[in-house]
Design a protein around this motif. Structure first.
Motif, mmCIF file in Angstrom:
data_model
loop_
_atom_site.group_PDB
_atom_site.id
_atom_site.type_symbol
_atom_site.label_atom_id
_atom_site.label_comp_id
_atom_site.label_asym_id
_atom_site.label_seq_id
_atom_site.Cartn_x
_atom_site.Cartn_y
_atom_site.Cartn_z
ATOM 1 N N SER A 1 63.948 3.362 -7.780
ATOM 2 C CA SER A 1 63.766 2.404 -6.677
ATOM 3 C C SER A 1 64.200 3.008 -5.360
ATOM 4 O O SER A 1 65.232 3.680 -5.293
ATOM 5 N N TYR A 2 63.401 2.731 -4.351
ATOM 6 C CA TYR A 2 63.750 3.201 -3.004
ATOM 7 C C TYR A 2 63.765 2.009 -2.066
ATOM 8 O O TYR A 2 62.815 1.228 -2.036
ATOM 9 N N GLY A 3 64.859 1.894 -1.280
ATOM 10 C CA GLY A 3 64.906 0.852 -0.261
ATOM 11 C C GLY A 3 65.439 -0.465 -0.772
ATOM 12 O O GLY A 3 65.337 -0.783 -1.947
ATOM 13 N N ARG A 4 66.050 -1.209 0.138
ATOM 14 C CA ARG A 4 66.457 -2.584 -0.172
ATOM 15 C C ARG A 4 65.692 -3.483 0.785
ATOM 16 O O ARG A 4 64.617 -3.124 1.231
ATOM 17 N N THR A 5 66.243 -4.609 1.117
ATOM 18 C CA THR A 5 65.533 -5.481 2.054
ATOM 19 C C THR A 5 65.293 -4.757 3.360
ATOM 20 O O THR A 5 64.240 -4.824 3.952
ATOM 21 N N ARG B 1 64.551 -1.482 5.112
ATOM 22 C CA ARG B 1 64.049 -0.132 4.835
ATOM 23 C C ARG B 1 64.536 0.811 5.926
ATOM 24 O O ARG B 1 64.598 0.441 7.098
ATOM 25 N N SER C 1 62.129 -3.173 -1.884
ATOM 26 C CA SER C 1 62.357 -1.970 -2.673
ATOM 27 C C SER C 1 61.101 -1.634 -3.468
ATOM 28 O O SER C 1 60.363 -2.513 -3.901
ATOM 29 N N HIS C 2 60.827 -0.349 -3.618
ATOM 30 C CA HIS C 2 59.586 0.099 -4.278
ATOM 31 C C HIS C 2 59.916 1.195 -5.269
ATOM 32 O O HIS C 2 60.724 2.074 -4.983
ATOM 33 N N ARG C 3 59.257 1.136 -6.434
ATOM 34 C CA ARG C 3 59.599 2.086 -7.511
ATOM 35 C C ARG C 3 58.549 3.175 -7.631
ATOM 36 O O ARG C 3 57.361 2.895 -7.782
ATOM 37 N N ASP D 1 64.931 6.356 2.976
ATOM 38 C CA ASP D 1 64.186 6.086 1.743
ATOM 39 C C ASP D 1 63.115 7.136 1.506
ATOM 40 O O ASP D 1 62.988 7.686 0.415
ATOM 41 N N ILE E 1 56.590 3.316 0.670
ATOM 42 C CA ILE E 1 57.835 3.943 1.135
ATOM 43 C C ILE E 1 57.566 4.818 2.360
ATOM 44 O O ILE E 1 58.435 4.990 3.218
ATOM 45 N N SER F 1 53.196 2.629 -4.414
ATOM 46 C CA SER F 1 54.595 2.454 -4.020
ATOM 47 C C SER F 1 55.027 3.570 -3.077
ATOM 48 O O SER F 1 55.750 3.332 -2.102
#
Lengths: 394, 506
Positions: free
Chosen positions: B249-253, B255, B242-244, B259, B218, B214
């Protein structure tokens, strides 16, 4: 006395090819030990995690080519067929005569007990220390083995370079082989150095080893030889020492950490390994080769699927190589786990089906009569020797 | 027996005594120089701006060669000529790297610079242009942040082109990003793994392979702008979604650059990072097995101040163990050589006659440049004849000062033989730390040999008893004093001093 070269303290360095991404020492030390008897044992540590699936490719698996579009080969693309299912990387094609003579074997899907963290540094520590988990053992398994070899009164080991590799480091005595940068200390000056270190055990030991090593230094050396920088030099030196009283040798080959554009990098490393094995054989000559086993092993394997940049990332199950006139090879050994998605370890790595220590234990048993009790307690704690039996007759 | 503050400050926290140089009087005198902005760094030779231009120029020249229609042999020859220039530039910077440590009066600052450069290992061996980039990395990404905060230092080191190239980040594309799909390429985990394992949390601290992957996701999008020689964020290469990592969690749709900056910040402030790096500092400066109480105190200072490095160094210096049980660490080869040259009071411009002004624009200088100074191409020299600029004069002097100070047989080549070549660590983990790695038969032989040669060149006339006193002060043991004073000749007495256990321990 200043010109008296009775103790030309010296050493010789081996510059390995500069590979910066593996956890490899800058130098490739070569370590040796003397044993009774004629049998010989060479370990080669392949630093950086060799991709066993590249060296010995399961081209018989339907999905193999699609999992590794840029890396996988097939017999029609240069892969050297071994048995109709596995094929050898073309950079190692020069090993084929050994394979046909049954002097070469591979064991696939092996690993140490180090299974899920994929750090080079911990992985190599495990491989060389022989422990059951990280940091369990502080010394090398090959050094601990020295103390258990029967009838071994002269367990002399020798180290070429600035540091002993972990695999041969430990309480058993190590000499340093050396050859250049003589600086001609007179005997009186040597005495002063000895006095200087007399009350500091660590320095006294280093000085003592440096001095004694000088005698050994003359053995392997030929006049006018250049400092070895090539793997051929390292392997030739190891073989020359094995032709004298030394019976165990260990060195490393760097360059296996193939994260990016693996094809070119792997070719170089596989070529080095091939050259090392062939040089050992040719330098030892037929008689000594007959009693020799070479075991090349690595800290872990690499991902089954290639990554986004034409390379592979750190994985688990790997492959090791056995060579020598003393083995009954011509086979790919080990239990093949398959590479379908559901057969992988953590959905990414080749599933390990054997412990590389089982192979090492079997080789110590057959080459040097090391007892099963010692093998499973002192040398490889926690190992079950039953599982080594499949390798005893290799 | 306990040593004086001055002796321990010089041996344990610096590069030893240099005759005529002021000694640190107290703890604050050790810490104060951390706030220097480091304008006097001797490398990269020619200065930072000229180096950035040189990197761009070399990239252009290599690209032109690749795309030209000459035959392959001719291409190889032209490339080889450039590689030779790069090698010469590297050697000059490496000389300057040693000179920097020898001549700087700020020993603790210099030792910390070496520590952090080793912590964030990058190597000139990765690619040819790295010979120009790695010295720049230490000068601009590491040294200015030594007295700042760890989050700043981590960001600066991670974002530097040297790190992004060394750990293959420039090759990593989000598998589902537009660039990844288009080029049918994807993720490279290398930077993410070393970021977690080496640079922040530490191996075995509990993160999983999923966290590594992940984190790699990111980090996608960060790449190097080769012209600007700095990190660049390319949205098209960033993995969407998003990545954990470690449950966050970092980021939405969409990026963004934020992030990965947030990820770096969270990692920098993670308590495990504080403990891991505090331990590493204590191991480097104090003992291979430092007391846990010291590490705890440093960790606590870190957490209380959100990674203010001055507070962490202060906690180390304030712990009683910083001033006891001296001599358990081995001086590493770089420390040994720098300390030896300082003890011998190596004069500036030692190799007189070999000095070339790398920025000169007269005929001789220009020729020298054409042959061995790719870092400062003549037509880019920022020194117009008619405009004397004090900044430029300072830069020029620094470049001259850095040139050919330490004969290479006693400098960069000796370090290579001893296994610690400048800016060429064996792996992302840097050079080994333990006593045994550096004190053994081969290493000791090299050090004795080096001591003899260095004494032969610079120290022949000194009196061994006086030299021992100036070099080791109250750290010299009685038996060493006796052996040195009884030596058969001056040369041997001086050699014994530099070869002594006390000089090789700290």
């Amino acid at each position: 006395m200043a010109d008296d070269k009775a103790f030309p303290l010296s050493r010789r360095g081996f510059l390995a090819s500069a590979c910066c991404l593996a956890a490899a020492p800058i130098f490739t030390p070569v370590t040796f030990a003397a044993m009774p008897g004629d049998n010989r044992f060479v370990t080669i540590v392949l630093r950086g995690a060799m991709d066993g699936l590249d060296l010995v490719q399961p081209y018989g698996e339907l999905s193999f080519a699609s999992l590794r579009p840029d890396i996988a080969l097939a017999p029609d693309k240069g892969l050297v067929d071994l048995d109709g299912f596995f094929g050898l990387h073309p950079a190692a094609a020069d090993l084929l005569p050994l394979w046909k003579a049954k002097e070469l074997a591979f064991v696939h899907a092996v690993s140490t007990p180090y299974r899920d963290a994929r750090s080079h540094f911990d992985g190599q520590d495990m491989l060389e220390s022989g422990g059951d988990h990280v940091a369990e053992e502080k010394t090398g398994w090959l050094n601990r083995a020295l103390a258990t070899i029967p009838r071994s009164t002269a367990r002399k080991a020798i180290d070429i370079n600035t540091s002993t590799e972990l695999i041969l480091s430990g309480p058993n005595v190590v000499d340093v082989w050396a050859s250049d940068s003589n600086f001609g200390m007179g005997a009186d000056e040597m005495q002063f150095l000895t006095r200087l270190y007399a009350n500091d055990p660590a320095f006294a030991k280093a000085m003592d080893e440096a001095t004694r090593a000088d005698q050994s230094a003359k053995m392997g050396e030929e006049p006018g030889t250049k400092r070895g920088e090539q793997i051929i030099d390292v392997a030739a030196l190891a073989a020359k020492m094995l032709l004298r009283e030394y019976r165990i040798a260990s060195f490393s080959i760097n360059g296996w950490d193939t994260h990016v554009q693996q094809t070119a990098q792997f070719r170089k490393a596989a070529g080095d390994l091939t050259q090392a094995v062939l040089t050992l054989k040719s330098t030892l000559g037929p008689d000594a080769w007959k009693t020799t086993v070479v075991l090349a092993m690595t800290e872990f394997g690499r991902t089954v699927r290639q990554n986004g940049s034409g390379g592979t990332d750190h994985g688990t199950g790997g492959c090791c190589l056995l060579a020598g006139g003393a083995i009954n090879g011509g086979r790919v050994l080990g239990k093949w786990p398959g590479i379908k998605d559901e057969q992988l370890f953590e959905d990414r790595d080749l599933m390990p089906t054997a412990d590389v220590r089982e192979i090492a234990a079997a080789m110590l048993y057959r080459q040097f009569d090391v007892g099963a009790g010692d093998l499973t307690s002192k040398i490889f704690p926690g190992l079950s020797f039953d599982k080594s039996s499949q390798f005893l007759k290799v | 027996m306990s040593l004086s503050f001055q002796t321990l400050a010089a041996l344990r926290f610096g590069y030893g005594f240099r005759p005529g140089e002021a000694v640190s009087a107290d703890r604050d005198a050790l810490l104060d120089p951390m706030r220097i902005s480091d304008g006097n760094c001797l490398f990269p030779v020619g200065g930072i701006e000229a180096r950035r231009q040189a990197i761009g120029n070399v990239a252009d020249r290599l690209r032109d060669i690749r795309s030209s229609d000459i035959d392959d042999a001719a291409k190889r020859d032209e490339q080889k000529a450039i590689f030779k220039e790069l090698q010469q530039s590297y050697q000059r910077d490496a000389d300057a790297r040693i000179a920097q440590a020898v001549f700087s009066p700020y020993g603790f600052y210099e030792r910390l610079a070496a520590f952090w450069t080793n912590h964030f290992s990058v190597s000139v061996d990765k690619t040819q242009p790295m010979k120009l980039i790695v010295p720049l990395f230490e000068a601009e990404a590491i040294r200015p942040h030594i007295g700042g905060t760890f989050p700043d230092l981590l960001r600066s080191a991670t974002q530097h082109p040297a790190m992004l190239i060394y750990l293959d980040q420039t090759q990593s594309l989000g598998p589902d990003s537009p660039a990844g799909i288009k080029r049918n390429k994807g993720l490279n985990e290398n930077l993410a793994r070393e970021l977690l394992e080496l640079h922040t949390l530490g191996a075995g601290s509990g993160y999983t392979q999923d966290d590594v992957r992940s984190a790699a996701m990111i980090l996608t999008g960060i790449t190097v702008d080769r012209q600007a020689v700095e990190a660049d964020f390319r949205k098209a290469a960033a993995e969407p979604g998003s990545h954990r990592v470690l449950g966050v969690s970092y980021g939405r749709t969409q990026r963004t650059e934020r992030d990965y900056l947030q990820l770096l910040n969270d990692l920098a402030l993670n308590p495990k990072t504080a403990a891991h790096i505090s331990r590493k500092l204590a191991i480097h400066f104090i003992s291979d097995t430092p007391p846990q109480a010291m590490i705890d105190a440093m960790t606590q200072a870190w957490r209380k101040t959100d990674g203010d490095l001055m507070a962490v160094y202060g906690a180390m210096l304030d712990h009683p163990a910083a001033w006891t049980s001296e001599g358990t660490k081995a001086r590493q080869p770089f420390d040994f050589i720098v300390a030896g040259l300082r003890a011998l009071n190596l004069p500036k411009n030692a190799a007189a006659g070999a000095i070339v002004d790398p920025l000169a624009d007269d005929v001789d200088g220009a020729q020298a440049m054409a042959s061995d100074s790719p870092a400062t191409p003549g037509n880019n020299s920022a020194t117009p004849d008619n405009a004397p600029d004090p900044q430029e004069a300072k830069r020029r002097q620094a470049a001259i000062d850095a040139t050919f100070y330490v004969p290479r047989g006693l400098g960069i080549y000796a370090l290579q033989r001893m296994g610690q070549p400048v800016w060429r660590p064996p792996s992302p983990a840097g050079f080994p730390e333990g006593f045994d790695a550096w004190i053994n038969a081969g290493e000791l032989s090299e050090r004795i040999s080096w001591a003899r040669r260095a004494i032969g060149r610079y120290g022949k006339q000194d009196d061994p008893r006086q030299f021992l006193k100036e070099t080791l002060a109250d750290a010299a043991r009685d038996d060493t004093i006796r052996v040195v004073s009884q030596a058969p000749n001056k040369m041997m007495g001086l050699t014994l001093t530099l070869a002594s256990p006390e000089f090789n321990r700290r």
